[in-house]
Design a protein around this motif. Structure first.
Motif, PDB file in Angstrom:
ATOM      1  N   TYR A   1       8.846 -39.725 -17.787  1.00 44.22           N
ATOM      2  CA  TYR A   1       7.459 -39.370 -18.080  1.00 44.22           C
ATOM      3  C   TYR A   1       7.178 -37.906 -17.741  1.00 44.22           C
ATOM      4  O   TYR A   1       6.440 -37.233 -18.467  1.00 44.22           O
ATOM      5  N   ASN A   2       7.758 -37.408 -16.666  1.00 42.67           N
ATOM      6  CA  ASN A   2       7.610 -35.986 -16.347  1.00 42.67           C
ATOM      7  C   ASN A   2       8.080 -35.127 -17.521  1.00 42.67           C
ATOM      8  O   ASN A   2       7.416 -34.157 -17.916  1.00 42.67           O
ATOM      9  N   ASP A   3       9.222 -35.484 -18.108  1.00 45.94           N
ATOM     10  CA  ASP A   3       9.751 -34.707 -19.223  1.00 45.94           C
ATOM     11  C   ASP A   3       8.864 -34.822 -20.454  1.00 45.94           C
ATOM     12  O   ASP A   3       8.714 -33.858 -21.217  1.00 45.94           O
ATOM     13  N   PHE A   4       8.277 -35.986 -20.685  1.00 47.10           N
ATOM     14  CA  PHE A   4       7.351 -36.116 -21.807  1.00 47.10           C
ATOM     15  C   PHE A   4       6.181 -35.152 -21.655  1.00 47.10           C
ATOM     16  O   PHE A   4       5.764 -34.499 -22.622  1.00 47.10           O
ATOM     17  N   CYS A   5       5.644 -35.072 -20.441  1.00 47.98           N
ATOM     18  CA  CYS A   5       4.508 -34.178 -20.217  1.00 47.98           C
ATOM     19  C   CYS A   5       4.897 -32.728 -20.477  1.00 47.98           C
ATOM     20  O   CYS A   5       4.136 -31.958 -21.082  1.00 47.98           O
ATOM     21  N   ILE A   6       6.100 -32.343 -20.035  1.00 47.81           N
ATOM     22  CA  ILE A   6       6.566 -30.987 -20.299  1.00 47.81           C
ATOM     23  C   ILE A   6       6.688 -30.760 -21.807  1.00 47.81           C
ATOM     24  O   ILE A   6       6.324 -29.689 -22.325  1.00 47.81           O
ATOM     25  N   ALA A   7       7.164 -31.771 -22.529  1.00 46.57           N
ATOM     26  CA  ALA A   7       7.287 -31.652 -23.980  1.00 46.57           C
ATOM     27  C   ALA A   7       5.930 -31.409 -24.633  1.00 46.57           C
ATOM     28  O   ALA A   7       5.804 -30.622 -25.584  1.00 46.57           O
ATOM     29  N   GLU A   8       4.900 -32.084 -24.136  1.00 47.84           N
ATOM     30  CA  GLU A   8       3.562 -31.883 -24.702  1.00 47.84           C
ATOM     31  C   GLU A   8       3.106 -30.433 -24.549  1.00 47.84           C
ATOM     32  O   GLU A   8       2.556 -29.833 -25.477  1.00 47.84           O
ATOM     33  N   MET A   9       3.335 -29.869 -23.371  1.00 52.41           N
ATOM     34  CA  MET A   9       2.927 -28.483 -23.168  1.00 52.41           C
ATOM     35  C   MET A   9       3.786 -27.539 -23.996  1.00 52.41           C
ATOM     36  O   MET A   9       3.285 -26.552 -24.557  1.00 52.41           O
ATOM     37  N   ALA A  10       5.086 -27.840 -24.093  1.00 53.61           N
ATOM     38  CA  ALA A  10       5.971 -27.003 -24.897  1.00 53.61           C
ATOM     39  C   ALA A  10       5.509 -26.980 -26.349  1.00 53.61           C
ATOM     40  O   ALA A  10       5.518 -25.922 -27.003  1.00 53.61           O
TER      41      ALA A  10
END
Length: 718
Positions: free
Chosen positions: A518-527
């Motif tokens: 889930y942490n990586d998903f959130c980073i993907a959203e910002m990216a």
């Protein structure tokens, strides 16, 4: 990916509306007064709620209350245990050790035989009972009566605690029952968890001013912190001053220094002021300034914030601050019933407004009080802990107080700028222990997606996210993520991980895996929003790693009876084979206390595989399909709630209340919400199901009763 919905709304509100409905507009202060009057700070001060019940400002540093002997993580507990002193800094709702409560003051109405050593100095021996029915609290104010004949009243400014000790008819001043009192007031170089490393204290023989410094350990973290105080008094004249150590006191010298030695707990030590000519009905006022910079700064804080010792004026300022904070929400109470029958609107409003209040206690504004680095940025502390607060506290603050949330985001980024990592937990200027993923990532991304932009350096913020995702720290017990080599190459954290790149507790492989996803998903959203296509693709792919620990044929039984549900997350080894952890293990039905943050912890943290199987908040369509489709998913959720497997007193239990929405059954979410409030969230002093975790339970109540539960770290759009 599955649904990308942030907002769970409408039918959850139906559980309470039109009894409670958010209108989202600032109201006049006369209307907010009604909200203020419904707040009961004593909710959650019994049976492990550990709520701070004392006087503070919204997100204020000074947090003053009476400290009791039992279940005292928040200082005061409504359990009838005696009072050992009154201290000026606390955290609220912590689940582990007692926190802060440094430099308590204690008042004797008089000393036996009218000698200094007729008074008791050690904290372990001086406690005094509480007058039944004497405790009352409201935002910015706390009062308690002691059987020694003292009524204590407390209020606070941002860095200063103000105490009013009134002596009643049964107070005695030494040998005589009648006549003026000769009270002795001491300041103790201790903290509630007894962690003092060293300390110094002095007293001015003419004014009675006491100043001092102590170095202590944090309650849930690594390192030490140094705190300073400055105490002044009004009411009564000085008879004598001096110091005490262990069980004895004396008028010479006027200062004392103690170093760490073999005593455990640390030896009692501090200063005292002995007053004379205090009549019954009179009061002593004690003003205690705090600072993490110096004793001189503590004195300046006190003198500038409460220059005239006025208790009414200080209290009025605190009340106004709270009324303004509460005024951003409006509720409609035109009906007093719902589908389940009559509802006590007074109780519902008390539950709601008390939850809103507790959600605004922490994090704490220590701006100007950070000795660790020079910066013009805000500094907030007591992120205790983000593993808890990312789920409801920060989403709530973002909605109702975006200005404060902006300051907190700037503070988190500044911590990264100067310490190299975003914190997952932080208290008392120290790094706190990491419980799962790097969940400050979720907080930052949630704020970015909600347009928290004023003065925020998002380039540095994004840099911090990428470091969490790509660089393993040497010790990942208190920052970053461990097992990143396996995470990147295997797509999960192995239960037998080989990790020569860093060190930390090799536990929680299952819960860390689903949190990292889930942490990586959130980073993907910002990216994606920043136009960083390669990063978006990378972290979107990695966010699907939760599925790698799903064992499709894993069954589950309770006391030998098959639950008839198959497929759960399970530990997996480096060679790709699955291990086994009973899916009910670490639930209220099976060894509930076995999965904490210790070397003997297991593969899930503070929850079972039953619970963690539901944690894919970014990929709900895939999760529902994986678990057998909408009907089976709803049945499985029903079983989780109705079997006793779910403990809503831990924050992971919040999301499953609302996951029915994703299966097209939002009314079931409303049904669950209406069950838990008020059955487990109510107006009693034991009125929350677990410790409040700095307001997590309070913000959950507030969001739920408003009919909105943000899925943190996701955008508003469907």
């Amino acid at each position: 990916m599955g649904f990308r919905s942030l907002l769970v709304y409408s039918t959850v509100a139906a559980a309470f509306s039109p009894s409670l409905a958010a209108l989202g507009t600032r109201r006049a202060l006369d209307t907010a007064t009604t909200a203020y009057d419904f707040v009961n700070p004593l909710i959650g001060t019994r049976n492990g709620g550990h709520v701070f019940a004392g006087a503070t400002l919204p997100f204020g540093m000074a947090k003053a209350v009476a400290d009791v002997t039992e279940d005292n993580q928040g200082g005061y507990a409504s359990n009838g245990s005696p009072v050992t002193g009154f201290s000026h800094l606390h955290d609220s709702g912590t689940g582990g050790a007692s926190s802060l409560a440094n430099f308590p003051i204690f008042v004797h109405p008089g000393c036996k035989n009218d000698t200094v050593n007729g008074c008791v100095f050690p904290k372990s021996q001086r406690s005094v009972g509480v007058v039944e029915g004497s405790v009352s609290a409201r935002p910015g104010y706390f009062t308690i009566g002691l059987v020694s004949g003292i009524k204590a009243e407390i209020t606070a400014s941002n860095h200063t605690a103000l105490y009013k000790f009134t002596f009643s008819g049964n107070a005695t001043g030494g040998n005589a029952v009648d006549g003026p009192l000769s009270p002795l007031l001491l300041v103790d170089l201790t903290d509630l968890p007894n962690t003092r490393k060293n300390g110094t204290a002095s007293v001015n023989s003419e004014t009675g001013r006491m100043t001092g410094t102590g170095t202590f350990s944090p309650s849930f973290g690594f390192g030490t912190y140094t705190l300073h105080y400055c105490a002044d008094f009004k009411g009564g004249s000085i008879r004598d001053t001096g110091v005490f150590i262990n069980t004895r006191g004396g008028s010479e010298p006027k200062n004392i220094t103690v170093q760490e030695d073999s005593n455990s707990p640390p030896i009692p030590a501090g200063t005292y002021a002995w007053f004379k000519g205090v009549e019954k009905g009179d009061a002593l006022i004690a003003r205690v300034g705090l600072s993490f910079i110096s004793s001189e700064k503590a004195c300046k804080n006190a003198e500038s914030e409460i220059p005239d010792f006025s208790f009414p004026d200080t209290l009025a300022t605190a009340e106004k601050a709270w009324k303004e904070k509460l005024s951003v929400i409006q509720i409609d109470t035109r009906t007093t019933d719902n589908s389940t029958g009559p509802v006590d609107m007074k109780d519902l409003q008390t539950i709601f407004w008390s939850g809103v209040y507790r959600a605004m206690i922490s994090p704490q504004d220590y701006t100007g009080e950070n000795p660790l680095w020079d910066s013009d940025e805000p500094y907030y502390d007591s992120y205790y802990c983000i593993w808890d607060s990312f789920r409801s506290i920060h989403p709530f603050i973002t909605l109702v107080d975006p200005y404060s949330q902006t300051l907190m985001i700037r503070s988190l980024i500044d911590i990264y700028r100067h310490e190299g990592w975003l914190p997952d937990c932080r208290m008392s200027l120290c790094k706190g222990w990491t419980q799962g993923g790097s969940n400050a990532d979720v907080v930052l991304v949630d704020a970015y997606l909600k347009n928290i932009t004023q003065g925020v350096d998002w380039d540095t913020g994004y840099e911090a996210l990428i470091k969490d995702a790509e660089v393993e720290p040497q010790v990942w017990d208190y920052e970053g993520r461990g097992g990143l080599h396996s995470w990147k190459n295997l797509g999960y954290i192995p239960a037998d991980d080989f990790d020569p790149y860093g060190n930390g507790l090799f536990t929680r492989s299952v819960s860390r895996t689903v949190e990292y996803a889930y942490n990586d998903f959130c980073i993907a959203e910002m990216a994606e929003r920043l136009g960083k296509g390669d990063d978006y693709e990378k972290y979107t792919k990695r966010s699907g790693n939760w599925i790698n620990l799903y064992k499709a044929d894993q069954t589950s039984s309770i006391k030998g009876v098959n639950t008839n549900f198959t497929g759960f997350v399970q530990p997996k080894y480096l060679n790709g084979t699955f291990g086994f952890q009973d899916p009910t293990f670490c639930s209220p039905l099976n060894n509930f206390d076995s999965c904490y943050l210790n070397p003997n912890g297991h593969e899930t943290y503070e929850g079972s595989a039953w619970l963690y199987t539901f944690f894919a908040p970014h990929d709900m369509a895939s999760l529902i399909t994986t678990l057998g489709g909408p009907d089976t998913f709803v049945s499985r959720l029903d079983f989780l709630h109705e079997s006793g497997l779910l403990y809503v007193g831990d924050e992971q239990g919040f999301l499953p209340i609302f996951q029915y929405h994703y299966a097209g059954r939002p009314a079931k979410s409303a049904e669950r919400a209406h069950y838990y409030i008020p059955s487990q969230f109510n107006t009693s002093t034991a009125g929350i199901p677990g410790n409040d975790d700095s307001g997590a339970m309070g913000s959950f109540v507030a969001l739920t009763m408003l009919g909105i539960f943000p899925n943190p770290g996701q955008s508003w759009r469907l």
